[in-house]
Write a protein that holds these residues in place. Structure first.
Motif, PDB file in Angstrom:
ATOM      1  N   LYS A   1       0.690  -1.187   0.007  1.00  0.00           N
ATOM      2  CA  LYS A   1       0.072  -0.110   0.046  1.00  0.00           C
ATOM      3  C   LYS A   1       0.944   1.148  -0.127  1.00  0.00           C
ATOM      4  N   GLY A   2       0.332   2.221  -0.425  1.00  0.00           N
ATOM      5  CA  GLY A   2       1.010   3.537  -0.628  1.00  0.00           C
ATOM      6  C   GLY A   2       1.180   4.164   0.804  1.00  0.00           C
ATOM      7  N   LEU A   3       2.042   5.280   0.916  1.00  0.00           N
ATOM      8  CA  LEU A   3       1.894   5.894   2.211  1.00  0.00           C
ATOM      9  C   LEU A   3       0.886   6.554   2.512  1.00  0.00           C
ATOM     10  N   SER A   4       0.272   7.268   1.709  1.00  0.00           N
ATOM     11  CA  SER A   4      -1.037   7.880   1.841  1.00  0.00           C
ATOM     12  C   SER A   4      -2.142   6.953   2.552  1.00  0.00           C
ATOM     13  N   ASP A   5      -2.041   6.053   1.736  1.00  0.00           N
ATOM     14  CA  ASP A   5      -3.137   4.962   2.177  1.00  0.00           C
ATOM     15  C   ASP A   5      -2.976   4.587   3.614  1.00  0.00           C
ATOM     16  N   LEU A   6      -1.739   4.352   3.819  1.00  0.00           N
ATOM     17  CA  LEU A   6      -1.477   3.802   5.271  1.00  0.00           C
ATOM     18  C   LEU A   6      -1.557   5.073   6.389  1.00  0.00           C
ATOM     19  N   ILE A   7      -1.365   6.253   5.900  1.00  0.00           N
ATOM     20  CA  ILE A   7      -1.731   7.161   7.122  1.00  0.00           C
ATOM     21  C   ILE A   7      -3.228   7.324   7.121  1.00  0.00           C
ATOM     22  N   ARG A   8      -3.987   7.327   5.997  1.00  0.00           N
ATOM     23  CA  ARG A   8      -5.031   7.131   6.201  1.00  0.00           C
ATOM     24  C   ARG A   8      -5.946   6.095   7.268  1.00  0.00           C
ATOM     25  N   GLU A   9      -5.405   4.892   6.666  1.00  0.00           N
ATOM     26  CA  GLU A   9      -6.001   3.856   7.490  1.00  0.00           C
ATOM     27  C   GLU A   9      -5.675   3.808   8.922  1.00  0.00           C
ATOM     28  N   GLU A  10      -4.410   4.345   9.348  1.00  0.00           N
ATOM     29  CA  GLU A  10      -3.992   4.345  10.707  1.00  0.00           C
ATOM     30  C   GLU A  10      -4.148   5.669  11.471  1.00  0.00           C
ATOM     31  N   PHE A  11      -4.168   6.703  10.926  1.00  0.00           N
ATOM     32  CA  PHE A  11      -4.362   7.826  11.520  1.00  0.00           C
ATOM     33  C   PHE A  11      -5.642   8.610  11.196  1.00  0.00           C
ATOM     34  N   GLY A  12      -6.379   8.112  10.409  1.00  0.00           N
ATOM     35  CA  GLY A  12      -7.703   8.804  10.082  1.00  0.00           C
ATOM     36  C   GLY A  12      -7.666   9.927   9.024  1.00  0.00           C
ATOM     37  N   LEU A  13      -8.706  10.444   8.725  1.00  0.00           N
ATOM     38  CA  LEU A  13      -9.021  11.142   7.469  1.00  0.00           C
ATOM     39  C   LEU A  13      -8.424  12.710   7.875  1.00  0.00           C
ATOM     40  N   ARG A  14      -8.885  13.256   8.960  1.00  0.00           N
ATOM     41  CA  ARG A  14      -8.441  14.503   9.254  1.00  0.00           C
ATOM     42  C   ARG A  14      -7.135  14.784   9.150  1.00  0.00           C
ATOM     43  N   LEU A  15      -6.127  13.931   9.726  1.00  0.00           N
ATOM     44  CA  LEU A  15      -4.736  14.073   9.714  1.00  0.00           C
ATOM     45  C   LEU A  15      -4.246  13.907   8.231  1.00  0.00           C
ATOM     46  N   THR A  16      -4.723  13.001   7.513  1.00  0.00           N
ATOM     47  CA  THR A  16      -4.456  12.789   6.094  1.00  0.00           C
ATOM     48  C   THR A  16      -4.854  13.801   5.143  1.00  0.00           C
ATOM     49  N   PHE A  17      -6.034  14.406   5.470  1.00  0.00           N
ATOM     50  CA  PHE A  17      -6.323  15.853   4.656  1.00  0.00           C
ATOM     51  C   PHE A  17      -5.388  16.886   4.910  1.00  0.00           C
ATOM     52  N   LEU A  18      -4.901  17.162   6.265  1.00  0.00           N
ATOM     53  CA  LEU A  18      -4.160  18.050   6.319  1.00  0.00           C
ATOM     54  C   LEU A  18      -2.608  17.827   5.915  1.00  0.00           C
ATOM     55  N   VAL A  19      -2.313  16.558   6.049  1.00  0.00           N
ATOM     56  CA  VAL A  19      -0.946  16.341   5.281  1.00  0.00           C
ATOM     57  C   VAL A  19      -1.138  16.463   3.816  1.00  0.00           C
ATOM     58  N   MET A  20      -2.206  16.181   3.221  1.00  0.00           N
ATOM     59  CA  MET A  20      -2.244  16.308   1.846  1.00  0.00           C
ATOM     60  C   MET A  20      -2.411  17.769   1.368  1.00  0.00           C
ATOM     61  N   ILE A  21      -3.276  18.610   1.994  1.00  0.00           N
ATOM     62  CA  ILE A  21      -3.090  20.129   1.737  1.00  0.00           C
ATOM     63  C   ILE A  21      -1.811  20.532   1.603  1.00  0.00           C
ATOM     64  N   VAL A  22      -0.936  20.381   2.732  1.00  0.00           N
ATOM     65  CA  VAL A  22       0.552  20.745   2.963  1.00  0.00           C
ATOM     66  C   VAL A  22       1.272  20.171   1.628  1.00  0.00           C
ATOM     67  N   LEU A  23       1.016  18.893   1.255  1.00  0.00           N
ATOM     68  CA  LEU A  23       1.619  18.262   0.343  1.00  0.00           C
ATOM     69  C   LEU A  23       1.438  18.932  -1.040  1.00  0.00           C
TER      70      LEU A  23
END
Lengths: 415, 414
Positions: free
Chosen positions: A73-95
């Motif tokens: 699985k990709g890194l963003s998939d894993l972050i989503r699965e393990e740390f939830g949507l909000r953190l993923t969203f934040l990381v993605m916006i900054v990315l």
């Protein structure tokens, strides 16, 4: 024995790609500028940092590729699965923001390098943007990867231009292994800049996704790890020659600050037309290469992390967010370069700030993820290696934060 | 005012009140017991400040609305992890599932529940799995904006949901698959080519789980549609017995192709586990180099003695019912199996039963030896506009046939 070795070599060539490409794209327009600046201003002195940089790079890249191979699985998939949507969203916006500013730097690299060949940026940048867009939309992963691997070969241009400059090899060799610390603010800034730019958040996302896309599994992981390590070393070798070229051509004549990477290419002119042209060609290749990888990698990471349809094999109707994202990155990244009076230097400083702000999150997430037994099973970090990982991550974060502070200072003082 | 629909984002953190209207905690998770009822929320997991959670059974609830959950029986039991529970937040939210209707892999962003009346009390039914922008919006503002405002805004964003009955949960652990009553019917009903696309998107563990569990015939059809690299890694990850069951369901030529791409040791193990009849044929095919006519051909052809008549041919075809769908050419051989002629099947219809088959033979006989190069084979196909090309061994015996289908595969690989 011989048969076994042959098998390993065969697997090595089957897994070659992700690690090499990631490490090479790391030497993009921003990276080349940093190394040129280091060589131009301080000569051979900064060469010793390349060794620790290589080690840090290997430690972080190895973790990503291991996660990709084991979990599939990709890194963003894993972050989503393990740390939830909000953190993923934040990381993605900054990315997205970080990669947008990276794109600007790379299109600026395309513009300035081709201007050395007498091609106006009003021609080169639009054509470059369209070419990148077409390559992404029309190419399959396999064919695109082949193009990218050839692009890696073009980096040899730097080795050639480094040799043409006839630097002082003896001194270069000594400096590579002799750490020198001078308590001069310019020198410290330069050291921090070198380490800080050597690792960017997008690399982790791209590398892991590419390993997964390549279908590398636990079985081929041994070879894949070698590929990642070889890639990181190759990246440092290129950086070495860039520094050496600028040390020989600029520092040895008169140490000075350079405006951008194209300025460095210009300064190589007295050493024959080829030294300068090769340097400029290398810059063009690196910038175009990075401009191809960044939008695609960003769009994939974001869509996969947030659960939107992604992939160039789906149509625009099926995956609208995916297409808008990477088209937007290309159009804006290329567009601003054509604006007169666009504050490019400020943007590049901003890019360092955003990348630096995001990197700690990404590295901490990675180290937490790789220690999760439910994901990695027997492939979690061994205890000693874990200490090394955390130490590297802490060092990386510390130096990046220092770079962020310096960039912010520059941004404020220049306004 | 009561709601008919509640989203998971609204349910989480919803206050729970006892008979006297005292707040006893908030909703932390919901659980379904698929073995009892695959759509009804069976347990509500309630947390009240401390680390320990309580469980409320569905029949202890009186009403459910955005104002809170009111109980009619406050006999609460402490929560124990239970393998039979499908916990919505832990096991579903943010995870990947297969949308069997839309035929793709999706990630769960939110879940829609319907509030139903049963015996004068409210119960929750799982209605949809939500993906896409609308549910992302709900997740982001969950607990930040009041639910009613969220509801008013979110209607402006197009919804994207999948009916719960079309969702297939991914669970690699076989024990837990049984306990969660996960059936393979949804996957088995899909077209193998669609299932193959889905499988390619999944992680190796999930792929393995699917191939371990689905019917071996479906598995075989799906596997032939999967990208060759992934094919090999799937077979290598399976138990040799399971892999052999799947390979047996393939045609010998496909089986040989798949096994040929594996490491020798693995393909040997799988061959050992196979039944005798297909094994011999596959072994033979495996001997040929991949890039030759021998490696491309399959052994599903119909050969008839050259002395036969049209009536004999039709009789023979009736016995080969499973081949008929893709068959377009018949071959005539002599008593030593030497290839003598080929006959386009359609010609059978133009002649009456007594006509000798030799009268129907194609004007020229095009054939290639097993050692013929792959590139050359495609050229021959193109030059003579063939649908099927017979392959002969060193003694000119008919050993196999290459069909247009095989050529398309070769051309696509370039």
């Amino acid at each position: 024995m011989w048969r076994k070795l042959r098998l390993h070599i065969a697997i090595f060539f089957a897994v070659i790609g992700p690690g090499f490409i990631t490490a090479m794209v790391d030497n993009d327009a921003g990276g080349i500028y940093t190394y040129s600046q280091a060589g131009a201003k301080f000569g051979y002195l900064p060469l010793w940092t390349l060794l620790p940089i290589t080690v840090l790079l290997i430690v972080t890249q190895e973790m990503c590729s291991r996660m990709g191979a084991v979990t599939g699985k990709g890194l963003s998939d894993l972050i989503r699965e393990e740390f939830g949507l909000r953190l993923t969203f934040l990381v993605m916006i900054v990315l997205v923001l970080a990669n947008l500013t990276n794109m600007m730097a790379d299109f600026a690299g395309i513009a300035s390098s081709l201007e050395l060949f007498g091609i106006s940026r009003y021609i080169s940048v639009p054509i470059g943007a369209i070419a990148v867009w077409l390559l992404v939309v029309k190419g399959s992963y396999q064919s695109v990867e082949k193009v990218f691997l050839w692009a890696c070969v073009v980096y040899i241009a730097y080795i050639a231009s480094g040799i043409l400059v006839r630097p002082n090899w003896k001194e270069a060799a000594f400096s590579s292994v002799r750490p020198v610390l001078i308590f001069d603010s310019g020198y410290i800034t330069m050291l921090i800049g070198m380490v800080g730019t050597s690792i960017a958040p997008w690399m982790q996302f791209y590398l892991q996704a590419a390993i997964v896309e390549k279908g590398v599994t636990e079985k081929e992981y041994k070879e894949s790890r070698i590929e990642v390590i070889v890639g990181c070393i190759a990246m440092s070798v290129i950086a070495f020659f860039i520094i050496v070229a600028c040390a020989g051509a600029i520092y040895n004549v008169a140490p000075r600050d350079i405006k951008d990477a194209a300025d460095a290419a210009q300064a190589l002119k007295p050493f024959g037309p080829y030294a300068s042209l090769l340097f400029a060609a290398g810059l063009f290749n690196a910038s175009l290469f990075a401009a191809c990888i960044l939008p695609l990698s960003t769009a994939y990471s974001v869509c996969e992390g947030l659960g939107f349809e992604s992939g160039v094999n789906r149509g625009f109707r099926e995956a609208p967010i995916f297409y808008w994202l990477f088209t937007g990155l290309i159009v804006i990244g290329a567009g601003v370069i054509l604006l007169p009076n666009f504050p490019l230097v400020k943007m590049i400083l901003l890019s360092q700030v955003i990348n630096g702000a995001l990197l700690p999150f990404v590295l901490i997430f990675m180290t937490l993820l790789i220690n999760k037994t439910n994901l990695m099973q027997e492939w979690v970090n061994p205890r000693f290696y874990n200490a090394v990982s955390w130490a590297s991550v802490a060092l990386m974060i510390g130096l990046t934060m220092a770079l962020v502070a310096l960039s912010l200072k520059d941004m404020i003082s220049s306004s | 005012m009561t709601e008919e629909i509640l989203f998971l984002t609204e349910l989480l953190g919803l206050k729970v009140f006892d008979l006297k209207g005292r707040r006893i905690g908030v909703v932390k998770d919901l659980a379904i017991v698929p073995l009892v009822d695959p759509v009804r929320v069976d347990r509500y997991l309630i947390g009240g400040g401390g680390p320990a959670w309580f469980t409320v059974r569905h029949d202890q609830v009186k009403s459910i609305s955005l104002k809170g959950i009111y109980l009619r029986d406050e006999n609460l039991t402490p929560y124990h992890s239970d393998e039979y529970l499908l916990r919505v937040v832990r096991d579903l939210l943010d995870q990947q599932i297969i949308d069997a209707h839309g035929r793709k892999v999706v990630r769960v962003t939110d879940i829609t529940f319907e509030v139903r009346q049963e015996n004068g009390a409210d119960i929750l039914w799982v209605l949809d799995i939500d993906v896409g922008l609308r549910s992302v919006f709900r997740r982001l503002v969950q607990g930040v904006l009041p639910p009613r405002l969220v509801r008013r805004i979110h209607t402006r964003i197009p919804p994207h949901s999948i009916r719960w009955e079309f969702c297939n949960i991914l669970e690699p652990d076989p024990q837990r698959r049984l306990r969660l009553n996960i059936s393979n019917r949804l996957l088995e009903d899909m077209h193998p080519a669609d299932l193959a696309d889905i499988v390619e998107e999944l992680s190796p563990t999930d792929r393995e789980a699917i191939f371990e569990n689905i019917d071996s015939e479906v598995a075989a059809e799906t596997l032939t549609e999967v990208d060759p690299d992934i094919q090999a890694s799937i077979l290598e990850s399976l138990e040799p017995e399971t892999a052999a069951d799947i390979v047996e369901e393939m045609s010998p030529s496909e089986a040989a192709d798949v096994l040929g791409s594996l490491e020798e040791e693995t393909s040997h193990e799988i061959l050992e586990e196979m039944e005798h009849a297909p094994k011999a044929e596959v072994r033979e095919l495996l001997e040929f180099e991949e890039d030759t006519a021998g490696g491309m051909m399959n052994t599903e052809y119909v050969a008839l003695p050259e002395t036969g008549t049209v009536a004999d041919a039709i009789q023979a075809l009736k016995r080969q019912e499973e081949l008929i769908e893709y068959l377009n050419t018949l071959f005539l051989v002599d008593e030593h199996d030497h290839l003598k002629a080929s006959i386009p099947i359609a010609r059978l219809f133009l002649h009456d039963g007594a006509t000798p088959l030799t009268a129907l033979a194609a004007e020229s006989l095009i054939q290639v030896p097993v050692s013929e190069d792959k590139q050359r084979v495609t050229e021959v196909f193109d030059k003579y506009n063939l649908l099927a090309l017979p392959v002969v061994d060193e003694d000119h015996k008919l050993t196999g046939v290459i069909t247009a289908d095989d050529i398309i595969t070769v051309l696509r690989q370039k």
